[in-house]
Design a protein around this motif. Sequence first.
Motif, short mmCIF file in Angstrom:
data_model
loop_
_atom_site.label_atom_id
_atom_site.label_comp_id
_atom_site.label_asym_id
_atom_site.label_seq_id
_atom_site.Cartn_x
_atom_site.Cartn_y
_atom_site.Cartn_z
N ARG A 101 0.97 -1.06 0.10
CA ARG A 101 -0.26 -0.14 -0.05
C ARG A 101 0.87 1.29 0.01
NH1 ARG A 101 -2.69 3.24 4.13
NH2 ARG A 101 -4.63 4.07 3.17
N ALA A 104 0.96 2.31 -3.49
CA ALA A 104 -0.14 3.12 -3.82
C ALA A 104 -0.47 4.62 -3.46
CB ALA A 104 -1.53 2.35 -3.33
N ASP A 108 -0.79 7.96 -5.60
CA ASP A 108 -1.69 8.88 -5.47
C ASP A 108 -1.23 10.13 -5.36
OD1 ASP A 108 -3.75 6.68 -5.70
OD2 ASP A 108 -3.83 6.49 -3.59
#
Length: 292
Positions: A101, A104, A108
């Motif tokens: 994560r 990610a 973003d």
Amino acid sequence: MLRLDDVTKRFRTGMLGGGSVTAVSDVSFEVAPGEVVSLIGESGSGKSTIGRMILGLQPVTSGTITFDGSHVRPGKEFYRHVQGIFQDPFSSFNPVFKADRVFAMIKDVYHPSTPGPEWARRVEAALHDVRLNPGQVLGKYPHQLSGGQLQRLLIARALLLEIRLLVADEITSMLDASTRIDVLNLLAELKARGLGVLYITHDLSLGTYLAERTVVLRRGSVVEMGPTGQVFGGPLHPYTRELLAAVPRLHQPWDDAVPVDACAYHVHGGTGVLAEAGPGHHVACARLGTCP
């Protein structure tokens, strides 16, 4: 690239904050591109406080910290170029999310327009750079990975940014010996690409492994700094000699500790001043300014 000038940090103490304690006092040094600088000292000497101030996690009481000539201002652009990795890798991951994560989140914030397949290719390339098999780490929860794997994931995360400076705070202290060397060799490879590293450690043997220059910290003040070979090969400050004497050696007893009571390097009756004992090799008053 990174420059600290007379940096001081004081913390308020007492129920009403009426008192204060000085954790870092008049610290000055630089880290150049492609250079590893070791910041060495015992626990409580102020090493991690300096790291947090560089990363903008704590404010400076006085003095300045600059990156590329500009004052450090925490934010998106600053963290694109400067990243920190800390002692406990598990604390950098949310245990309820899978470890990848962190990639990610980078996408973003910094690469929202990058197509998914292209981003996946970049992530795999970064993992290969830190010698991780994507199939063995992606999709795993933090508790399913070792400390060494998590530290490498954090380094891979930094590689996905335009990182130029890494603040590595005791990043090998929770790793076993073989994994420790792997992480240090990885930092050596990144240094060869031009990455500057501030390597914060209390372990002298690890501090000598990579660093071109060494800064020795005692009670928040720099007592000796210079080329690593000179600092460890010909230590001048009694505290540096005391640290070296405390390193265990096979097949011979430890040396007796050298008392820190000499004052050969007190400079012009002032405090916080380093005397130049040789080319690039500086040493402070052995009594840290308490001389009469």
